[in-house]
Design a protein around this motif. Structure first.
Motif, PDB file in Angstrom:
ATOM      1  N   ALA A 212       0.833  -1.210   0.000  1.00 17.44           N
ATOM      2  CA  ALA A 212       0.000   0.000   0.000  1.00 17.44           C
ATOM      3  C   ALA A 212       0.866   1.258   0.000  1.00 17.44           C
ATOM      4  CB  ALA A 212      -0.939  -0.009   1.208  1.00 17.44           C
ATOM      5  N   ILE A 213       1.932   1.269   0.785  1.00 16.30           N
ATOM      6  CA  ILE A 213       2.839   2.420   0.816  1.00 16.30           C
ATOM      7  C   ILE A 213       3.490   2.607  -0.558  1.00 16.30           C
ATOM      8  CG2 ILE A 213       5.004   3.290   1.791  1.00 16.30           C
ATOM      9  CD1 ILE A 213       4.139   1.889   4.432  1.00 16.30           C
ATOM     10  N   PHE A 214       3.933   1.498  -1.162  1.00 20.50           N
ATOM     11  CA  PHE A 214       4.548   1.556  -2.492  1.00 20.50           C
ATOM     12  C   PHE A 214       3.563   2.117  -3.520  1.00 20.50           C
ATOM     13  CE2 PHE A 214       5.076  -0.681  -6.589  1.00 20.50           C
ATOM     14  CZ  PHE A 214       6.286  -0.127  -6.984  1.00 20.50           C
ATOM     15  N   LEU A 215       2.343   1.584  -3.531  1.00 23.12           N
ATOM     16  CA  LEU A 215       1.355   2.019  -4.524  1.00 23.12           C
ATOM     17  C   LEU A 215       0.932   3.468  -4.306  1.00 23.12           C
ATOM     18  CD1 LEU A 215      -0.781  -1.227  -4.776  1.00 23.12           C
ATOM     19  CD2 LEU A 215       0.827  -0.319  -6.472  1.00 23.12           C
ATOM     20  N   ASP A 216       0.862   3.904  -3.040  1.00 26.83           N
ATOM     21  CA  ASP A 216       0.522   5.305  -2.752  1.00 26.83           C
ATOM     22  C   ASP A 216       1.565   6.266  -3.320  1.00 26.83           C
ATOM     23  OD1 ASP A 216      -1.828   4.656  -1.466  1.00 26.83           O
ATOM     24  OD2 ASP A 216      -0.985   4.806   0.563  1.00 26.83           O
ATOM     25  N   ALA A 217       2.799   5.807  -3.467  1.00 28.13           N
ATOM     26  CA  ALA A 217       3.877   6.673  -3.952  1.00 28.13           C
ATOM     27  C   ALA A 217       3.959   6.718  -5.475  1.00 28.13           C
ATOM     28  CB  ALA A 217       5.213   6.183  -3.386  1.00 28.13           C
ATOM     29  N   ILE A 218       3.149   5.929  -6.171  1.00 29.91           N
ATOM     30  CA  ILE A 218       3.217   5.866  -7.634  1.00 29.91           C
ATOM     31  C   ILE A 218       2.491   7.064  -8.247  1.00 29.91           C
ATOM     32  CG2 ILE A 218       2.509   4.530  -9.674  1.00 29.91           C
ATOM     33  CD1 ILE A 218       4.783   3.269  -8.047  1.00 29.91           C
ATOM     34  N   ASP A 219       3.154   7.699  -9.176  1.00 25.12           N
ATOM     35  CA  ASP A 219       2.558   8.785  -9.962  1.00 25.12           C
ATOM     36  C   ASP A 219       1.796   8.125 -11.117  1.00 25.12           C
ATOM     37  OD1 ASP A 219       1.937  10.865 -11.673  1.00 25.12           O
ATOM     38  OD2 ASP A 219       3.993  11.612 -11.833  1.00 25.12           O
ATOM     39  N   PRO A 220       0.457   8.260 -11.155  1.00 28.30           N
ATOM     40  CA  PRO A 220      -0.321   7.585 -12.209  1.00 28.30           C
ATOM     41  C   PRO A 220       0.114   7.978 -13.621  1.00 28.30           C
ATOM     42  CG  PRO A 220      -1.783   8.547 -10.562  1.00 28.30           C
ATOM     43  CD  PRO A 220      -0.401   9.005 -10.229  1.00 28.30           C
ATOM     44  N   GLU A 221       0.445   9.245 -13.807  1.00 37.63           N
ATOM     45  CA  GLU A 221       0.865   9.686 -15.138  1.00 37.63           C
ATOM     46  C   GLU A 221       2.180   9.026 -15.540  1.00 37.63           C
ATOM     47  OE1 GLU A 221       2.121  13.776 -17.511  1.00 37.63           O
ATOM     48  OE2 GLU A 221       1.055  13.927 -15.601  1.00 37.63           O
ATOM     49  N   ALA A 222       3.121   8.935 -14.609  1.00 40.41           N
ATOM     50  CA  ALA A 222       4.413   8.294 -14.899  1.00 40.41           C
ATOM     51  C   ALA A 222       4.221   6.805 -15.185  1.00 40.41           C
ATOM     52  CB  ALA A 222       5.376   8.493 -13.734  1.00 40.41           C
ATOM     53  N   LEU A 223       3.313   6.173 -14.448  1.00 40.93           N
ATOM     54  CA  LEU A 223       3.040   4.752 -14.682  1.00 40.93           C
ATOM     55  C   LEU A 223       2.448   4.545 -16.075  1.00 40.93           C
ATOM     56  CD1 LEU A 223       2.794   1.790 -13.854  1.00 40.93           C
ATOM     57  CD2 LEU A 223       0.620   2.382 -12.729  1.00 40.93           C
ATOM     58  N   GLU A 224       1.486   5.363 -16.431  1.00 42.43           N
ATOM     59  CA  GLU A 224       0.861   5.210 -17.747  1.00 42.43           C
ATOM     60  C   GLU A 224       1.870   5.452 -18.862  1.00 42.43           C
ATOM     61  OE1 GLU A 224      -2.749   7.205 -20.289  1.00 42.43           O
ATOM     62  OE2 GLU A 224      -3.058   6.864 -18.141  1.00 42.43           O
ATOM     63  N   ARG A 225       2.694   6.497 -18.726  1.00 41.99           N
ATOM     64  CA  ARG A 225       3.716   6.774 -19.749  1.00 41.99           C
ATOM     65  C   ARG A 225       4.684   5.604 -19.874  1.00 41.99           C
ATOM     66  NH1 ARG A 225       6.604  11.062 -17.734  1.00 41.99           N
ATOM     67  NH2 ARG A 225       4.939  11.808 -16.430  1.00 41.99           N
ATOM     68  N   ALA A 226       5.140   5.083 -18.741  1.00 43.63           N
ATOM     69  CA  ALA A 226       6.103   3.971 -18.760  1.00 43.63           C
ATOM     70  C   ALA A 226       5.485   2.725 -19.370  1.00 43.63           C
ATOM     71  CB  ALA A 226       6.602   3.691 -17.347  1.00 43.63           C
ATOM     72  N   ALA A 227       4.226   2.431 -19.025  1.00 45.12           N
ATOM     73  CA  ALA A 227       3.565   1.243 -19.565  1.00 45.12           C
ATOM     74  C   ALA A 227       3.343   1.367 -21.074  1.00 45.12           C
ATOM     75  CB  ALA A 227       2.242   1.007 -18.841  1.00 45.12           C
ATOM     76  N   LEU A 228       2.938   2.553 -21.541  1.00 42.69           N
ATOM     77  CA  LEU A 228       2.700   2.751 -22.972  1.00 42.69           C
ATOM     78  C   LEU A 228       3.994   2.717 -23.782  1.00 42.69           C
ATOM     79  CD1 LEU A 228      -0.061   5.507 -22.849  1.00 42.69           C
ATOM     80  CD2 LEU A 228      -0.322   3.116 -23.608  1.00 42.69           C
ATOM     81  N   ALA A 229       5.122   3.015 -23.130  1.00 36.89           N
ATOM     82  CA  ALA A 229       6.409   3.019 -23.828  1.00 36.89           C
ATOM     83  C   ALA A 229       7.104   1.652 -23.798  1.00 36.89           C
ATOM     84  CB  ALA A 229       7.328   4.073 -23.206  1.00 36.89           C
ATOM     85  N   ARG A 230       6.502   0.678 -23.136  1.00 38.38           N
ATOM     86  CA  ARG A 230       7.143  -0.634 -23.029  1.00 38.38           C
ATOM     87  C   ARG A 230       7.182  -1.328 -24.382  1.00 38.38           C
ATOM     88  NH1 ARG A 230       8.099  -2.800 -18.183  1.00 38.38           N
ATOM     89  NH2 ARG A 230       8.078  -4.861 -19.101  1.00 38.38           N
ATOM     90  N   PRO A 231       8.311  -1.929 -24.738  1.00 35.37           N
ATOM     91  CA  PRO A 231       8.388  -2.653 -26.013  1.00 35.37           C
ATOM     92  C   PRO A 231       7.543  -3.927 -26.035  1.00 35.37           C
ATOM     93  CG  PRO A 231      10.446  -2.878 -24.782  1.00 35.37           C
ATOM     94  CD  PRO A 231       9.583  -1.918 -24.027  1.00 35.37           C
ATOM     95  N   ASP A 232       7.188  -4.435 -24.855  1.00 32.51           N
ATOM     96  CA  ASP A 232       6.382  -5.661 -24.801  1.00 32.51           C
ATOM     97  C   ASP A 232       4.878  -5.370 -24.694  1.00 32.51           C
ATOM     98  OD1 ASP A 232       6.482  -4.654 -22.220  1.00 32.51           O
ATOM     99  OD2 ASP A 232       6.919  -6.579 -21.268  1.00 32.51           O
ATOM    100  N   LEU A 233       4.477  -4.108 -24.854  1.00 35.64           N
ATOM    101  CA  LEU A 233       3.055  -3.761 -24.811  1.00 35.64           C
ATOM    102  C   LEU A 233       2.356  -4.395 -26.008  1.00 35.64           C
ATOM    103  CD1 LEU A 233       0.676  -2.151 -23.603  1.00 35.64           C
ATOM    104  CD2 LEU A 233       1.409  -0.217 -25.037  1.00 35.64           C
ATOM    105  N   GLY A 234       1.356  -5.204 -25.713  1.00 36.99           N
ATOM    106  CA  GLY A 234       0.637  -5.895 -26.778  1.00 36.99           C
ATOM    107  C   GLY A 234      -0.608  -5.145 -27.209  1.00 36.99           C
ATOM    108  N   THR A 235      -1.387  -5.771 -28.079  1.00 34.74           N
ATOM    109  CA  THR A 235      -2.632  -5.168 -28.569  1.00 34.74           C
ATOM    110  C   THR A 235      -3.853  -5.971 -28.130  1.00 34.74           C
ATOM    111  OG1 THR A 235      -2.427  -6.381 -30.653  1.00 34.74           O
ATOM    112  CG2 THR A 235      -1.507  -4.144 -30.571  1.00 34.74           C
TER     113      THR A 235
END
Length: 125
Positions: A82-105
């Motif tokens: 919970a502490i870890f997830l509270d510290a996550i910036d949603p925008e940074a997470l979304e940007r990082a996930a969308l930039a992943r080379p393994d992102l599928g369709t």
């Protein structure tokens, strides 16, 4: 564990550690190195040191004698997660996930990429 009953006799323990290996003797008796996968030494000021031997899972190992036994439950990961997830910036997470080379369709691929990204961040990658 009954911590008020301290009837255990103190034992002479010698540990000679070299690199990743250790020879352990208790009261002059050498312990088979394959019988112990780890050991922990704890010593609080004013108290006798305690050595916890983590016994390897071997059918040929035999142990006899007196021991202080402690059984520990694995810690609940919920509060730390919970502490870890509270510290996550949603925008940074979304940007990082969308930039992943393994992102599928396929369906849920963004969710899978986010979970993978969170796992990597949790492991310090």
């Amino acid at each position: 564990m009954d911590q008020t009953n301290d009837t255990a006799t103190a034992r002479r323990v010698e540990i000679n550690a070299r690199g990743g290996k250790a020879d352990i003797e208790i009261d002059g008796t050498r312990i088979n190195p394959s019988a112990v996968k780890a050991y922990t030494v704890t010593h609080f000021a004013g108290e006798r040191p305690e050595i916890l031997l983590h016994v390897a899972d071997r059918g040929d190992s035999q142990w006899s004698g007196m021991a202080r036994v402690a059984i520990a439950d694995p810690p609940d990961p919920g509060p730390v997660a919970a502490i870890f997830l509270d510290a996550i910036d949603p925008e940074a997470l979304e940007r990082a996930a969308l930039a992943r080379p393994d992102l599928g369709t396929e369906p849920y691929s963004l969710t899978k990429a986010m979970l993978t990204q969170l796992g990597e961040w949790a492991r310090g990658l």
